[in-house]
Write an enzyme that holds these catalytic residues in place. Structure first.
Site, PDB file in Angstrom:
ATOM      1  N   GLU A   1      20.510  21.153  50.003  1.00 16.40           N
ATOM      2  CA  GLU A   1      21.811  21.071  50.670  1.00 16.40           C
ATOM      3  C   GLU A   1      21.961  22.381  51.423  1.00 16.40           C
ATOM      4  O   GLU A   1      22.131  23.429  50.821  1.00 16.40           O
ATOM      5  CB  GLU A   1      22.914  20.857  49.633  1.00 16.40           C
ATOM      6  CG  GLU A   1      24.169  20.265  50.227  1.00 16.40           C
ATOM      7  CD  GLU A   1      25.159  21.326  50.614  1.00 16.40           C
ATOM      8  OE1 GLU A   1      25.074  21.776  51.779  1.00 16.40           O
ATOM      9  OE2 GLU A   1      25.988  21.709  49.788  1.00 16.40           O
TER      10      GLU A   1
ATOM     11  N   GLY B   1      21.950  26.272  49.836  1.00 11.62           N
ATOM     12  CA  GLY B   1      21.943  27.588  50.456  1.00 11.62           C
ATOM     13  C   GLY B   1      21.535  27.492  51.906  1.00 11.62           C
ATOM     14  O   GLY B   1      21.769  26.463  52.550  1.00 11.62           O
TER      15      GLY B   1
ATOM     16  N   LYS C   1      19.674  29.395  38.589  1.00 13.54           N
ATOM     17  CA  LYS C   1      19.826  30.765  39.082  1.00 13.54           C
ATOM     18  C   LYS C   1      21.063  30.872  39.965  1.00 13.54           C
ATOM     19  O   LYS C   1      21.109  30.292  41.044  1.00 13.54           O
ATOM     20  CB  LYS C   1      18.611  31.204  39.896  1.00 13.54           C
ATOM     21  CG  LYS C   1      18.720  32.695  40.276  1.00 13.54           C
ATOM     22  CD  LYS C   1      17.835  33.110  41.418  1.00 13.54           C
ATOM     23  CE  LYS C   1      18.488  33.011  42.766  1.00 13.54           C
ATOM     24  NZ  LYS C   1      19.525  34.007  43.034  1.00 13.54           N
TER      25      LYS C   1
ATOM     26  N   GLY D   1      15.774  27.097  52.440  1.00 18.78           N
ATOM     27  CA  GLY D   1      15.475  25.704  52.144  1.00 18.78           C
ATOM     28  C   GLY D   1      14.107  25.300  52.668  1.00 18.78           C
ATOM     29  O   GLY D   1      13.335  24.610  51.991  1.00 18.78           O
TER      30      GLY D   1
END
Lengths: 478, 317
Positions: A258, A236, A184, A241
């Site tokens: 990350e 992001g 995505k 996260g």
């Protein structure tokens, strides 16, 4: 900016890229509408011009895409590594051949200068595919035992700051190791991923191996939560996260994250000053500072603060902000109105908390999303602008007296993604680097990337490594 | 970079060999990778249309049109002088070059050839290009050139002394030459290809400026590595910082190896974005070159007419 030598506009031609008025989802090798027919618009951040209308994937589409990926997994994972490598090499070569087109497209959709997409993003994208293509038939020798097995279907959610590069970081190792993917892209930058879908077809990649689902956060949430996804990879914000970690907890899904950063760029009094200034500028103004590993905190030894800041301000005043397609533009547009509002709010907070704000004389275009390069001095560890990730062209300057204090301040953050050390003294580089809790430590340089080098975070900057041999582990059942 | 210190702080730097050494070795180091990356990144600037026309005319006006051959004759030097005054005989709007640059024994001929124009005569001296002779011979060389009418003297430093760490000897030689120059402007050539490291080039730049150089110049054109974007960028940083500290502006002259308009424009971008627009003038920046001029002229014709003419439409001298 000098007035006697005024650089005439040097725009890269848009005609090389043909953006269709609308795009579908890419599922099982075909472009298709969303099941509920939803679409969203993607705009050029530098002009607010609508570039295209893109299908918005819902839960039903996620299910379709995961099923397609699952179906393709059986054959794809059974291919000899040398055969998978051929597809990846082919993709890498097509990216190189179409790099000018993709650079212009990325600049249009993201707002970053063509100089960066042309000289940084696209070469790195191709390099990443070449690098992992090379691993595909050598997995037995990667240090994960004989015949390490792929995980299955990878659900990947990527950000808008390096759309195609983040796609490469996700897709290249996944395919090299024999996984299939559902990816995505971010809602503000879906186009290069859709062009990549076209490249997959051009390369003859088997149907279903790569599926692209544009959409918003709910699309990503549905993908991450899908029961038949074996691996989740996310780049992001730390907030999202954490949410993903909660969703994945208790399942057998393998997860790499990350996330954000608040990188410290540490300049000692024996630094190569002119190059340090360049590194500070690269560290915070590359991609308008919208870089998770940005050097957004400058830690400068107090004894050289004044002269370093004089040099830095003089240099920042030469940055050319404007049309991202102009080949001489150094600073492009902020990616979205939402991001601009966030940067503006944090910068205002910095001012309100008493830090001293400085920007060069800099005319901002009347349409689009723009933020002038900004420095804050008199910043302390207590200020929000020293702790929160701003994700914009805003540098917080702090000082230190001793190497110990530099290390303590650099590490005193919830994040741990990147750091920089500037000194001509080699022993100091090694000593300080060993004490920094950051996934990547650059010495006498900043924001240097290479597919052979693992990248990832400590603490709230995430876990898992992408790139290099280490990057294979996230996609192998080990 | 000592950019904010008061101007008088440099007065005792040259008191002795050890103070001079301490000062030069106290200058900030140069990271070679970073310097070259910055030079390369400025090399990607895209200079088009009006900016290109400005840059080409500026570059022509900055050329020190040079012949430094054992085979130089009065005829060759006269032809060079005529070319400097009227670079493009078909277009009298073409600017003159800054100077012609010749050996001392050709200064008289060169002066006659450019008489009545603004073109200066520069002469290499001090046992160019090696500089390996006694100081009084070098000074005699300079005095002869100045007496013959040279407006500018291009001297070479004693690289042997520099590399041996005898900075004060280099300094004393430059000041002696400066004195011998009288009213002529002094360009100090470092032969950067022989100094080899960027740290040395930065030290040599400050040494030259402390000793009174009007220009600092990369090279003689006689060694393997001459002017490069990186060493010129470094010297531009030095003159920028020197002016910030002392108020004294010093010029820069890259020489050797710059052959195309494209290269020359890249150097002008370096000037513009490093030292700044105050140096965008032939009083402060020069190109030591010979074949560069014809390429600049061909590009100028191309901009004016929209087509490439070719090498037979510029003069070969």
């Amino acid at each position: 900016m000098a007035s006697v030598f005024e650089y005439a506009p040097a725009p890269e031609s848009r005609s090389i890229v043909d953006i269709a008025p609308s795009y579908g989802l890419f599922i099982d090798g075909e472009f298709t509408e969303a099941a509920d027919g939803k679409v969203f618009k993607t705009v050029s951040p530098s002009t607010e011009e609508v570039l295209s209308e893109v299908a918005q994937a819902g839960a039903e589409d996620v299910d379709r895409a995961v099923k397609a990926a699952r179906k393709a997994f059986e054959k794809w994972s059974a291919l000899p590594g040398s055969e998978r490598a051929k597809y990846l090499f082919r993709i890498a070569r097509i990216i190189q051949e179409r790099s000018r087109e993709l650079a212009v497209l990325e600049t249009l959709d993201n707002g970053k200068p063509i100089k960066e997409t042309r000289d940084a993003d696209l070469p790195l994208v191709a390099a990443h595919f070449f690098y992992y293509a090379g691993w595909a038939d050598k997995l037995d020798h990667a240090g994960f035992g004989a015949s390490p097995r792929p995980l299955g279907v990878a659900g990947q959610v990527i950000p808008w700051n390096f759309p195609l590069l983040m796609l490469a970081w996700k897709i290249a190792p996944a395919l090299a190791t024999g996984n299939t993917v559902v990816l995505k892209p971010a809602e503000t930058t879906p186009l290069s991923a859709l062009f990549f879908a076209d490249i997959c077809r051009q390369a003859g990649l088997p149907k279903g191996v790569v599926n692209i689902l544009p959409g918003y956060g709910d699309t990503g949430a549905a993908l991450v939560a899908h029961p038949d996804v074996n691996k989740v990879a996310f780049t992001g914000s730390t907030a999202v996260g954490k949410e993903i970690a909660r969703t994945v907890a208790g399942t057998r899904k393998k997860l790499t994250l990350e996330l954000g950063g608040k990188g410290a760029n540490i300049v000692f009094d024996d630094a190569p000053v002119d190059q340090a200034v360049e590194g500070i500028v690269t560290g915070i103004f590359f991609n308008q500072g919208q870089v998770c590993c940005a050097g957004s905190r400058l830690l400068v030894q107090e004894s050289i603060q004044d002269e370093l800041l004089d040099s830095l301000k003089r240099r920042v005043a030469t940055l050319r902000l404007g049309d991202p397609l102009d080949k001489n533009t150094d600073i492009g547009a902020i990616n979205s109105a939402e991001q601009l509002a966030r940067i503006t709010a944090l910068a205002d907070q910095g001012e309100a908390e008493g830090a001293e704000r400085w920007s060069p004389a800099c005319e901002l275009p009347s349409s689009g999303y723009w933020f002038a390069p900004t420095l804050f001095t008199n910043v302390t560890q207590a200020h929000a602008i020293a702790r929160d990730e701003i994700f914009g062209p805003v540098l917080s300057v702090l000082t230190f007296r001793t190497p110990e204090e530099a290390v303590a301040k650099a590490n005193n953050t919830q994040y741990g993604l990147s750091a920089g050390i500037w000194t001509e003294k080699g022993s100091r580089i090694l000593a300080v680097a060993n004490k920094l809790r950051a996934g990547v430590v650059w010495s006498n340089t900043f924001n240097k990337f290479d597919p052979t080098s693992p990248f990832g975070g400590y603490k709230e900057s995430g876990f898992g490594r992408e790139g290099g041999r280490h990057g294979l582990e996230a996609y192998l059942d080990v | 970079m000592p950019t904010t210190a008061p101007a008088h702080s440099l007065s005792d730097v040259t008191a002795s060999d050890s103070t001079l050494r301490r000062f030069l070795h106290g200058l900030p180091g140069v990271d070679a990778v970073g310097l070259e990356a910055r030079a390369a990144s400025l090399g990607t600037r895209s200079i088009k249309t009006t900016a290109k026309a400005y840059a080409i005319d500026l570059a022509i006006s900055m050329v020190d049109l040079t012949t430094l051959e054992g085979a130089d004759t009065p005829g060759k030097v006269r032809a060079l002088g005529a070319k400097a005054v009227h670079p493009d005989p078909t277009d009298r709007t073409t600017p003159m070059t800054a100077a012609v640059c010749v050996y001392p024994d050709m200064v008289t001929v060169a002066k006659e050839a450019v008489a009545g124009s603004d073109v200066k005569v520069a002469s290499v001296a001090t046992a160019f290009p090696a500089g390996r002779t006694a100081l009084d011979v070098k000074l005699a060389d300079v005095r002869e050139a100045v007496a013959a009418g040279a407006d500018e003297i291009d001297m070479v430093i004693d690289r042997g002394a520099f590399l041996a760490g005898r900075y004060l000897k280099v300094y004393d030689e430059i000041t002696a030459v400066k004195e011998a120059c009288g009213g002529a402007r002094l360009k100090v050539i470092f032969e950067t290809g022989e100094l080899s490291t960027y740290d040395n080039i930065r030290r040599a730049s400050w040494l030259g400026m402390l000793a009174g150089a009007d220009f600092i110049k990369t090279s003689t054109g006689k060694v393997a590595v001459n002017a490069t974007p990186a060493n010129t960028l470094l010297m531009l940083e030095a003159v920028r910082d020197f002016r910030a500290q002392t108020g004294v502006q010093v010029g820069v002259k890259p020489a050797g190896g710059i052959r195309t308009s494209k290269d020359a424009i890249k150097f002008l971008v370096l000037v513009n974005e490093t030292a700044g627009e105050d140096w965008l003038d032939n009083h402060w920046f020069r190109f030591g070159a010979s074949s560069l001029l014809n390429d600049l002229l061909m590009q100028r014709q191309k901009l004016a007419t929209g087509r490439y003419s070719g090498p037979d439409y510029v003069t070969v001298d």
